[in-house]
Design a protein around this motif. Structure first.
Motif, PDB file in Angstrom:
ATOM      1  N   VAL A  36       0.810  -1.311   0.046  1.00 42.99           N
ATOM      2  CA  VAL A  36      -0.013  -0.105   0.065  1.00 42.99           C
ATOM      3  C   VAL A  36       0.859   1.255  -0.059  1.00 42.99           C
ATOM      4  O   VAL A  36       1.950   1.239   0.768  1.00 42.99           O
ATOM      5  CB  VAL A  36      -0.852   0.029   1.362  1.00 42.99           C
ATOM      6  CG1 VAL A  36      -1.701   1.158   1.282  1.00 42.99           C
ATOM      7  CG2 VAL A  36      -1.734  -1.173   1.195  1.00 42.99           C
ATOM      8  N   LEU A  42      -7.517  -4.576  -1.573  1.00 36.43           N
ATOM      9  CA  LEU A  42      -6.312  -4.313  -2.278  1.00 36.43           C
ATOM     10  C   LEU A  42      -5.453  -5.685  -2.322  1.00 36.43           C
ATOM     11  O   LEU A  42      -4.351  -5.575  -3.048  1.00 36.43           O
ATOM     12  CB  LEU A  42      -5.423  -3.383  -1.453  1.00 36.43           C
ATOM     13  CG  LEU A  42      -6.163  -1.789  -1.158  1.00 36.43           C
ATOM     14  CD1 LEU A  42      -5.225  -0.880  -0.457  1.00 36.43           C
ATOM     15  CD2 LEU A  42      -6.076  -1.369  -2.757  1.00 36.43           C
ATOM     16  N   ARG A  86      -6.538  -0.524  -7.150  1.00 38.09           N
ATOM     17  CA  ARG A  86      -5.229  -1.119  -6.956  1.00 38.09           C
ATOM     18  C   ARG A  86      -4.340  -0.213  -7.617  1.00 38.09           C
ATOM     19  O   ARG A  86      -3.046  -0.206  -6.993  1.00 38.09           O
ATOM     20  CB  ARG A  86      -5.224  -2.533  -7.361  1.00 38.09           C
ATOM     21  CG  ARG A  86      -5.970  -3.164  -6.524  1.00 38.09           C
ATOM     22  CD  ARG A  86      -5.894  -4.620  -6.634  1.00 38.09           C
ATOM     23  NE  ARG A  86      -6.618  -5.562  -5.828  1.00 38.09           N
ATOM     24  CZ  ARG A  86      -6.853  -6.989  -5.791  1.00 38.09           C
ATOM     25  NH1 ARG A  86      -6.625  -7.469  -7.012  1.00 38.09           N
ATOM     26  NH2 ARG A  86      -7.791  -7.611  -4.773  1.00 38.09           N
TER      27      ARG A  86
END
Length: 249
Positions: A31, A166, A244
């Motif tokens: 992330v 994600l 994403r």
């Protein structure tokens, strides 16, 4: 998994503010840092705190508290940050008040009430999380922070849904959730005279409840995580890929 995660932002008048950046996902990416934050209430920030948060470049602050909660303790935000109210009403207040009055109430009684609340978060209030994803899909809304009162339960499920979308493993999701136990200062006041076992149960994280909320959300939307993402959270394949692209590196 990794002791340096999550990346907490220390404040004087608030706690449990952290960057969701850095957590790994299944395809080997992570992330992005500086895009998405979670926290407890921002109602008691000092001037120095406001300056610190301004340095994060926040454009959007999603307030997951109920209407009365938010009105009672309005957030303090830096200039340039827009508050978006995605209300998830607390559903166990009256029952909790009853427990407080009963001498024989236990921490287990509190956990049973919290379980009902968590199940509501994952089903009745899934629309608030869908709106959160809608905001996340707009890069003009970044950096974005979402919070409730403690930054633990409603915010915890929000973070779990984002990390899951994600591509994070359930282990990573739970590690982020449990981090509240070491980052949050438990500075949300309890009613005077609240017995310690009840207060501890309210302050603690409860991974089994988060698991139950995720499972209930999946079951309510076709029985699989891809269907929850598409039907419950508005993330078809194209929008999930876009999310994403925006949030992973």
């Amino acid at each position: 998994m990794t002791l340096e995660l999550p990346h907490a932002v220390p404040l004087d008048g608030a706690s449990n503010l952290r960057d969701l950046g850095g957590w790994p996902v299944a395809d080997g990416r992570r992330v992005r840092r500086g895009i998405l934050y979670r926290s407890a209430t921002l109602a008691h920030l000092t001037e120095r705190d406001v300056a610190t948060i301004a340095g994060l470049g926040l454009r959007t602050v999603c307030d997951l508290r109920g209407v009365e909660e938010a009105a009672h303790r309005p957030s303090r935000l830096p200039e340039g940050a827009e508050r978006v109210h995605l209300a998830i009403e607390p559903t166990v207040g009256a029952s909790l008040a009853d427990l407080m009055r009963r001498e024989l109430s236990t921490g287990e009684d509190v956990v049973a009430l919290l379980r009902r609340a968590y199940l509501d978060y994952g089903t009745r209030f899934i629309g608030a999380y869908r709106d959160l994803f809608e905001l996340l899909l707009d890069p003009a809304r970044h950096a974005l922070l979402f919070h409730c009162s403690a930054g633990k339960d409603r915010t915890g499920l929000g973070a779990a849904l984002v990390l899951t979308a994600l591509g994070a493993t359930r282990q990573t999701v739970m590690e982020d959730y449990r981090a509240t136990d070491r980052i949050w200062r438990r500075d949300l006041p309890m009613p005077p005279g609240t017995p310690k076992p009840l207060a501890d149960a309210l302050y603690d994280t409860h991974p089994e409840l988060l698991e139950a909320a995720l499972d209930a959300a999946v079951e309510a939307h076709g029985g699989s995580m891809p269907l929850l993402l598409e039907r419950g959270l508005g993330l078809d394949a194209a929008r999930l890929g876009r999310l994403r692209e925006l949030l992973l590196e």
